[in-house]
Motif scaffolding. Structure first.
Motif, PDB file in Angstrom:
ATOM      1  N   LEU A 141       0.583  -1.246   0.181  1.00  0.00           N
ATOM      2  CA  LEU A 141      -0.175   0.076   0.003  1.00  0.00           C
ATOM      3  C   LEU A 141       0.681   1.287   0.146  1.00  0.00           C
ATOM      4  O   LEU A 141       0.571   2.227  -0.720  1.00  0.00           O
ATOM      5  N   GLU A 142       2.148   1.159   0.814  1.00  0.00           N
ATOM      6  CA  GLU A 142       2.689   2.232   0.761  1.00  0.00           C
ATOM      7  C   GLU A 142       3.418   2.623  -0.452  1.00  0.00           C
ATOM      8  O   GLU A 142       3.976   3.942  -0.620  1.00  0.00           O
ATOM      9  N   GLN A 143       3.522   1.549  -1.403  1.00  0.00           N
ATOM     10  CA  GLN A 143       4.458   1.762  -2.709  1.00  0.00           C
ATOM     11  C   GLN A 143       3.199   2.480  -3.578  1.00  0.00           C
ATOM     12  O   GLN A 143       3.685   2.914  -4.804  1.00  0.00           O
ATOM     13  N   GLY A 144       1.948   2.215  -3.389  1.00  0.00           N
ATOM     14  CA  GLY A 144       0.724   3.028  -4.297  1.00  0.00           C
ATOM     15  C   GLY A 144       0.488   4.515  -4.262  1.00  0.00           C
ATOM     16  O   GLY A 144       0.810   5.112  -3.217  1.00  0.00           O
ATOM     17  N   GLU A 145      -0.296   4.928  -5.211  1.00  0.00           N
ATOM     18  CA  GLU A 145      -0.924   6.247  -5.117  1.00  0.00           C
ATOM     19  C   GLU A 145      -2.305   5.955  -4.406  1.00  0.00           C
ATOM     20  O   GLU A 145      -3.088   5.445  -4.959  1.00  0.00           O
ATOM     21  N   LEU A 146      -2.629   6.289  -3.199  1.00  0.00           N
ATOM     22  CA  LEU A 146      -3.836   6.190  -2.262  1.00  0.00           C
ATOM     23  C   LEU A 146      -4.447   7.380  -2.350  1.00  0.00           C
ATOM     24  O   LEU A 146      -3.990   8.331  -2.417  1.00  0.00           O
ATOM     25  N   ALA A 147      -5.917   7.100  -1.874  1.00  0.00           N
ATOM     26  CA  ALA A 147      -6.716   8.128  -1.927  1.00  0.00           C
ATOM     27  C   ALA A 147      -6.341   8.760  -0.660  1.00  0.00           C
ATOM     28  O   ALA A 147      -5.635   8.474   0.114  1.00  0.00           O
ATOM     29  N   PRO A 148      -6.793  10.056  -0.617  1.00  0.00           N
ATOM     30  CA  PRO A 148      -6.459  11.174   0.406  1.00  0.00           C
ATOM     31  C   PRO A 148      -7.028  10.465   1.646  1.00  0.00           C
ATOM     32  O   PRO A 148      -8.116   9.965   1.694  1.00  0.00           O
ATOM     33  N   GLY A 149      -6.209  10.638   2.683  1.00  0.00           N
ATOM     34  CA  GLY A 149      -6.490  10.152   4.047  1.00  0.00           C
ATOM     35  C   GLY A 149      -6.514   8.602   4.338  1.00  0.00           C
ATOM     36  O   GLY A 149      -6.717   8.265   5.602  1.00  0.00           O
ATOM     37  N   VAL A 150      -5.987   7.829   3.329  1.00  0.00           N
ATOM     38  CA  VAL A 150      -5.888   6.307   3.660  1.00  0.00           C
ATOM     39  C   VAL A 150      -4.819   6.193   4.601  1.00  0.00           C
ATOM     40  O   VAL A 150      -3.560   6.531   4.328  1.00  0.00           O
ATOM     41  N   GLN A 151      -4.871   5.283   5.554  1.00  0.00           N
ATOM     42  CA  GLN A 151      -3.675   4.788   6.295  1.00  0.00           C
ATOM     43  C   GLN A 151      -3.221   3.692   6.153  1.00  0.00           C
ATOM     44  O   GLN A 151      -4.210   2.598   6.222  1.00  0.00           O
ATOM     45  N   PRO A 152      -2.210   3.208   5.380  1.00  0.00           N
ATOM     46  CA  PRO A 152      -1.909   1.794   5.061  1.00  0.00           C
ATOM     47  C   PRO A 152      -1.992   0.919   6.166  1.00  0.00           C
ATOM     48  O   PRO A 152      -2.354  -0.250   5.719  1.00  0.00           O
ATOM     49  N   ARG A 153      -1.447   1.030   7.171  1.00  0.00           N
ATOM     50  CA  ARG A 153      -1.544  -0.126   8.071  1.00  0.00           C
ATOM     51  C   ARG A 153      -2.921  -0.334   8.407  1.00  0.00           C
ATOM     52  O   ARG A 153      -3.319  -1.671   8.666  1.00  0.00           O
ATOM     53  N   PHE A 154      -3.569   0.518   8.726  1.00  0.00           N
ATOM     54  CA  PHE A 154      -5.168   0.337   9.125  1.00  0.00           C
ATOM     55  C   PHE A 154      -5.788  -0.592   8.106  1.00  0.00           C
ATOM     56  O   PHE A 154      -6.518  -1.274   8.331  1.00  0.00           O
ATOM     57  N   GLU A 155      -5.534  -0.117   6.881  1.00  0.00           N
ATOM     58  CA  GLU A 155      -6.283  -0.652   5.604  1.00  0.00           C
ATOM     59  C   GLU A 155      -5.672  -2.055   5.469  1.00  0.00           C
ATOM     60  O   GLU A 155      -6.428  -2.994   5.201  1.00  0.00           O
ATOM     61  N   ALA A 156      -4.343  -2.280   5.926  1.00  0.00           N
ATOM     62  CA  ALA A 156      -3.644  -3.508   5.577  1.00  0.00           C
ATOM     63  C   ALA A 156      -4.491  -4.584   6.757  1.00  0.00           C
ATOM     64  O   ALA A 156      -4.782  -5.769   6.196  1.00  0.00           O
ATOM     65  N   ASN A 157      -4.660  -4.200   7.830  1.00  0.00           N
ATOM     66  CA  ASN A 157      -5.154  -4.903   9.089  1.00  0.00           C
ATOM     67  C   ASN A 157      -6.697  -5.293   8.519  1.00  0.00           C
ATOM     68  O   ASN A 157      -7.081  -6.506   8.822  1.00  0.00           O
ATOM     69  N   LEU A 158      -7.425  -4.341   7.959  1.00  0.00           N
ATOM     70  CA  LEU A 158      -8.812  -4.560   7.543  1.00  0.00           C
ATOM     71  C   LEU A 158      -8.931  -5.629   6.562  1.00  0.00           C
ATOM     72  O   LEU A 158      -9.610  -6.559   6.210  1.00  0.00           O
ATOM     73  N   LEU A 159      -8.008  -5.144   5.342  1.00  0.00           N
ATOM     74  CA  LEU A 159      -8.130  -6.146   4.305  1.00  0.00           C
ATOM     75  C   LEU A 159      -7.619  -7.449   4.600  1.00  0.00           C
ATOM     76  O   LEU A 159      -8.249  -8.422   4.268  1.00  0.00           O
ATOM     77  N   VAL A 160      -6.538  -7.828   5.433  1.00  0.00           N
ATOM     78  CA  VAL A 160      -6.130  -9.320   5.622  1.00  0.00           C
ATOM     79  C   VAL A 160      -7.096  -9.978   6.681  1.00  0.00           C
ATOM     80  O   VAL A 160      -7.690 -10.983   6.280  1.00  0.00           O
ATOM     81  N   SER A 161      -7.642  -9.306   7.599  1.00  0.00           N
ATOM     82  CA  SER A 161      -8.657 -10.007   8.388  1.00  0.00           C
ATOM     83  C   SER A 161     -10.023 -10.019   7.738  1.00  0.00           C
ATOM     84  O   SER A 161     -10.685 -11.220   7.857  1.00  0.00           O
ATOM     85  N   GLY A 162     -10.450  -9.002   6.738  1.00  0.00           N
ATOM     86  CA  GLY A 162     -11.768  -9.342   5.930  1.00  0.00           C
ATOM     87  C   GLY A 162     -11.475 -10.612   4.951  1.00  0.00           C
ATOM     88  O   GLY A 162     -12.401 -11.257   4.925  1.00  0.00           O
ATOM     89  N   ILE A 163     -10.347 -10.563   4.250  1.00  0.00           N
ATOM     90  CA  ILE A 163     -10.323 -11.634   3.308  1.00  0.00           C
ATOM     91  C   ILE A 163      -9.918 -12.915   4.202  1.00  0.00           C
ATOM     92  O   ILE A 163     -10.642 -13.950   3.595  1.00  0.00           O
ATOM     93  N   THR A 164      -9.506 -12.822   5.300  1.00  0.00           N
ATOM     94  CA  THR A 164      -9.479 -14.237   6.228  1.00  0.00           C
ATOM     95  C   THR A 164     -10.737 -14.731   6.518  1.00  0.00           C
ATOM     96  O   THR A 164     -11.208 -15.765   6.297  1.00  0.00           O
ATOM     97  N   GLY A 165     -11.697 -13.893   6.959  1.00  0.00           N
ATOM     98  CA  GLY A 165     -12.944 -14.177   7.331  1.00  0.00           C
ATOM     99  C   GLY A 165     -13.786 -14.519   5.978  1.00  0.00           C
ATOM    100  O   GLY A 165     -14.446 -15.529   6.245  1.00  0.00           O
ATOM    101  N   LEU A 166     -13.679 -13.966   5.144  1.00  0.00           N
ATOM    102  CA  LEU A 166     -14.509 -14.141   3.949  1.00  0.00           C
ATOM    103  C   LEU A 166     -13.949 -15.653   3.270  1.00  0.00           C
ATOM    104  O   LEU A 166     -14.963 -16.178   2.562  1.00  0.00           O
ATOM    105  N   SER A 167     -12.732 -15.828   3.205  1.00  0.00           N
ATOM    106  CA  SER A 167     -12.213 -17.308   2.730  1.00  0.00           C
ATOM    107  C   SER A 167     -13.256 -18.349   3.583  1.00  0.00           C
ATOM    108  O   SER A 167     -13.279 -19.454   2.834  1.00  0.00           O
TER     109      SER A 167
END
Length: 196
Positions: A141-167
């Motif tokens: 996430l830190e390597q990409g161009e993110l929308a304003p206000g996006v916090q990479p670590r918070f998004e990473a936590n949400l993405l990983v836990s969300g995908i894990t649960g959805l799996s």
């Protein structure tokens, strides 16, 4: 001349037998005798390499982590020409049971997760404090161009836990993989802006 024995390969064969039993019947069904039978080796050989059932479970888990990490590295290398968003999508999709190999790995991880609640020693290995996947996603996430206000670590936590649960929803057929991938794309659009 005596034939050289590849001890690491033998350990992997035995570890893979643990995985098959765990995926099909859970870790409570894993015994050194059952593993020997499943691996097609003698009980003495299993005892020689692993000594105790706990060592067997822990080392089989470590082999599984190594195997999963190797597959993820290969996936990232194969997507080197893609955008950061594309690589990130590939990494996260790898957590979903979209093919027999990832479904199998998820079933094995589920068996270990269930057992970790009643086995504190196993929990130390399975639920350690390291967060390599969240760290990787944060880095991407830190390597990409993110929308304003996006916090990479918070998004990473949400993405990983969300995908894990959805799996687990996909594994138990509560949702189709296409629906989960659409959910992933929705969140990536929110983070990066719509895919071009």
């Amino acid at each position: 001349m005596p034939q050289r024995v590849d001890h690491d390969q033998r350990r992997r064969v035995i570890a893979e037998a643990v995985w098959r039993i765990a995926a099909d019947r859970g870790l409570d069904s894993v015994s050194m005798r059952e593993v020997a039978t499943e691996a097609g080796v003698s009980l003495r050989l299993v005892q020689y390499y692993f000594e105790t059932k706990h060592n067997l479970l822990v080392l089989a888990l470590r082999y599984l982590h190594d195997h999963t990490e190797q597959r993820a590295r290969e996936r990232i290398e194969a997507q080197a020409d893609q955008s950061v968003r594309g690589v990130l999508r590939g990494v996260l999709a790898e957590l979903l049971p979209l093919d027999p190999e990832t479904e199998f790995a998820l079933r094995v991880h589920t068996a270990y997760f269930s057992r970790s609640h009643s086995d504190p020693e196993l929990a130390k290995v399975f639920l350690h404090g390291d967060t390599p996947l969240e760290d990787l996603v944060t880095h991407l996430l830190e390597q990409g161009e993110l929308a304003p206000g996006v916090q990479p670590r918070f998004e990473a936590n949400l993405l990983v836990s969300g995908i894990t649960g959805l799996s687990f929803d996909v594994l138990h057929e509560r949702q189709r993989s296409a629906e989960v991938l659409a959910t992933l794309d929705y969140h990536l659009d929110r983070i990066f802006g719509p895919a071009r």
